[in-house]
Design a protein around this motif. Structure first.
Motif, PDB file in Angstrom:
ATOM      1  N   THR A 138     -11.667  -4.033  32.168  1.00  0.00           N
ATOM      2  CA  THR A 138     -12.882  -4.803  31.869  1.00  0.00           C
ATOM      3  C   THR A 138     -13.607  -4.259  30.646  1.00  0.00           C
ATOM      4  O   THR A 138     -14.462  -4.945  30.084  1.00  0.00           O
ATOM      5  CB  THR A 138     -13.843  -4.808  33.073  1.00  0.00           C
ATOM      6  N   ARG A 139     -13.258  -3.049  30.212  1.00  0.00           N
ATOM      7  CA  ARG A 139     -13.890  -2.445  29.027  1.00  0.00           C
ATOM      8  C   ARG A 139     -12.993  -2.495  27.795  1.00  0.00           C
ATOM      9  O   ARG A 139     -13.394  -2.015  26.724  1.00  0.00           O
ATOM     10  CB  ARG A 139     -14.270  -0.990  29.330  1.00  0.00           C
ATOM     11  N   ALA A 140     -11.812  -3.051  27.938  1.00  0.00           N
ATOM     12  CA  ALA A 140     -10.861  -3.114  26.820  1.00  0.00           C
ATOM     13  C   ALA A 140     -11.146  -4.336  25.953  1.00  0.00           C
ATOM     14  O   ALA A 140     -11.527  -5.399  26.462  1.00  0.00           O
ATOM     15  CB  ALA A 140      -9.435  -3.178  27.361  1.00  0.00           C
ATOM     16  N   ASP A 141     -10.945  -4.190  24.629  1.00  0.00           N
ATOM     17  CA  ASP A 141     -11.046  -5.371  23.779  1.00  0.00           C
ATOM     18  C   ASP A 141      -9.825  -6.252  24.012  1.00  0.00           C
ATOM     19  O   ASP A 141      -8.884  -5.870  24.704  1.00  0.00           O
ATOM     20  CB  ASP A 141     -11.210  -4.990  22.307  1.00  0.00           C
ATOM     21  N   ASP A 142      -9.823  -7.435  23.437  1.00  0.00           N
ATOM     22  CA  ASP A 142      -8.775  -8.406  23.728  1.00  0.00           C
ATOM     23  C   ASP A 142      -7.383  -7.902  23.352  1.00  0.00           C
ATOM     24  O   ASP A 142      -6.407  -8.125  24.083  1.00  0.00           O
ATOM     25  CB  ASP A 142      -9.056  -9.726  23.008  1.00  0.00           C
ATOM     26  N   ARG A 143      -7.273  -7.219  22.234  1.00  0.00           N
ATOM     27  CA  ARG A 143      -5.968  -6.726  21.788  1.00  0.00           C
ATOM     28  C   ARG A 143      -5.433  -5.669  22.751  1.00  0.00           C
ATOM     29  O   ARG A 143      -4.262  -5.722  23.153  1.00  0.00           O
ATOM     30  CB  ARG A 143      -6.069  -6.150  20.375  1.00  0.00           C
TER      31      ARG A 143
ATOM     32  N   GLN B 202      -2.123  -5.681  25.355  1.00  0.00           N
ATOM     33  CA  GLN B 202      -1.107  -4.631  25.367  1.00  0.00           C
ATOM     34  C   GLN B 202      -0.918  -4.065  26.775  1.00  0.00           C
ATOM     35  O   GLN B 202       0.215  -3.831  27.223  1.00  0.00           O
ATOM     36  CB  GLN B 202      -1.502  -3.500  24.414  1.00  0.00           C
ATOM     37  N   GLU B 203      -2.023  -3.834  27.465  1.00  0.00           N
ATOM     38  CA  GLU B 203      -1.961  -3.228  28.792  1.00  0.00           C
ATOM     39  C   GLU B 203      -1.365  -4.170  29.834  1.00  0.00           C
ATOM     40  O   GLU B 203      -0.780  -3.712  30.822  1.00  0.00           O
ATOM     41  CB  GLU B 203      -3.366  -2.793  29.234  1.00  0.00           C
ATOM     42  N   THR B 204      -1.502  -5.457  29.633  1.00  0.00           N
ATOM     43  CA  THR B 204      -0.996  -6.424  30.605  1.00  0.00           C
ATOM     44  C   THR B 204       0.374  -6.965  30.186  1.00  0.00           C
ATOM     45  O   THR B 204       1.389  -6.649  30.801  1.00  0.00           O
ATOM     46  CB  THR B 204      -2.003  -7.567  30.793  1.00  0.00           C
ATOM     47  N   SER B 205       0.413  -7.728  29.115  1.00  0.00           N
ATOM     48  CA  SER B 205       1.681  -8.290  28.657  1.00  0.00           C
ATOM     49  C   SER B 205       2.639  -7.204  28.177  1.00  0.00           C
ATOM     50  O   SER B 205       3.834  -7.229  28.493  1.00  0.00           O
ATOM     51  CB  SER B 205       1.440  -9.298  27.533  1.00  0.00           C
TER      52      SER B 205
ATOM     53  N   VAL C 264      -8.581 -11.401  34.699  1.00  0.00           N
ATOM     54  CA  VAL C 264      -7.734 -12.247  35.546  1.00  0.00           C
ATOM     55  C   VAL C 264      -7.006 -13.290  34.704  1.00  0.00           C
ATOM     56  O   VAL C 264      -5.794 -13.512  34.859  1.00  0.00           O
ATOM     57  CB  VAL C 264      -8.569 -12.931  36.643  1.00  0.00           C
ATOM     58  N   ASP C 265      -7.733 -13.931  33.798  1.00  0.00           N
ATOM     59  CA  ASP C 265      -7.125 -14.961  32.949  1.00  0.00           C
ATOM     60  C   ASP C 265      -6.015 -14.374  32.068  1.00  0.00           C
ATOM     61  O   ASP C 265      -4.979 -15.016  31.842  1.00  0.00           O
ATOM     62  CB  ASP C 265      -8.189 -15.622  32.075  1.00  0.00           C
ATOM     63  N   THR C 266      -6.224 -13.156  31.583  1.00  0.00           N
ATOM     64  CA  THR C 266      -5.219 -12.516  30.727  1.00  0.00           C
ATOM     65  C   THR C 266      -3.973 -12.154  31.525  1.00  0.00           C
ATOM     66  O   THR C 266      -2.842 -12.332  31.056  1.00  0.00           O
ATOM     67  CB  THR C 266      -5.812 -11.267  30.056  1.00  0.00           C
ATOM     68  N   VAL C 267      -4.159 -11.640  32.723  1.00  0.00           N
ATOM     69  CA  VAL C 267      -3.028 -11.305  33.580  1.00  0.00           C
ATOM     70  C   VAL C 267      -2.216 -12.555  33.903  1.00  0.00           C
ATOM     71  O   VAL C 267      -0.978 -12.545  33.869  1.00  0.00           O
ATOM     72  CB  VAL C 267      -3.518 -10.606  34.867  1.00  0.00           C
TER      73      VAL C 267
END
Length: 237
Positions: A136-141, A145-148, A177-180
């Protein structure tokens, strides 16, 4: 639907975060499940069965962080009781340690070979992100990286598609959630996601060293009361 959340299976003498169960305690907890007519399974197996309207006798077993002691202690016990489980690992910290826990103690994490061994023994291997950060504290990039990125790396490592994700620290918001979901995961585990509860934010019950048969029975009953009005997610395949 009951999902148990474990972490380390080892000596509990130094355990400031209460994330460790001894092998003896884990064995007793697995025996208790058996006596209740329940079987511990991976998340994908649990969700697939429930989507078919089956699996009322199944309990999800999850182990976070990918500690070496999973292969050393948990895996033999799971095989003994004919259970399987989901192991959430960190492909960005292979053969590393739990540096995110400032109070320690330092616990070694699985190597690539250790993760492949767990998969070969029938365990579901899924992602816990690359490096165990608060998403929740990570920027979009960084979030991508952490998910995909972790999904791609882990799929390459085990030679099969990774279907599940687990939010480090249990912290989650709608953007995460949306990114995952966009990263292609079929499901994701949280802890207590509240209004975000769904197939990409599944609640779990913490299981620790103090959870005797009586405490497990109480947790199971409370979980059933809380989830009674919650519509279960549909996952097929």
């Amino acid at each position: 639907m009951w999902v148990a959340m474990y972490h380390s299976v080892d000596n509990c003498a130094d355990d400031p975060y209460k994330i460790t169960v001894s092998p003896e305690r884990l064995a007793a907890q697995l025996r208790w499940l058996r006596r209740q007519g329940l079987r511990g399974v991976s998340m994908t197996r649990l969700l697939t069965a429930r989507a078919r309207g089956e699996g009322r006798d199944l309990v999800g077993l999850t182990f976070d962080d990918g500690y070496t002691d999973f292969v050393d202690h948990a895996l033999p016990l799971l095989r003994r009781y004919d259970f399987d489980a989901t192991l959430f690992v960190l492909p960005g910290r292979l053969a590393g340690e739990n540096a995110w826990d400032p109070l320690g103690p330092r616990k070694p994490l699985l190597t690539a070979d250790g993760i492949r061994h767990a998969a070969a023994e029938g365990m579901e291997v899924a992602s816990h992100g690359l490096t165990h950060i608060d998403l929740t504290r990570a920027d979009d990039r960084l979030l991508w990286q952490e998910t995909s990125g972790s999904r791609v790396a882990l799929s390459d490592l085990i030679g099969r598609e990774v279907e599940g994700f687990c939010y480090p620290y249990g912290t989650v918001d709608q953007r995460v959630v949306d990114t995952v979901r966009a990263a292609g995961y079929r499901y994701a585990c949280a802890i207590s996601p509240g209004p975000l509860t769904g197939v990409h934010a599944l609640p779990r019950v913490h299981i620790g060293q103090e959870d005797t048969a009586l405490r497990l029975q109480l947790k199971l009953r409370l979980n059933r009361l809380r989830r009674r009005a919650v519509r279960e997610p549909a996952v097929t395949g």
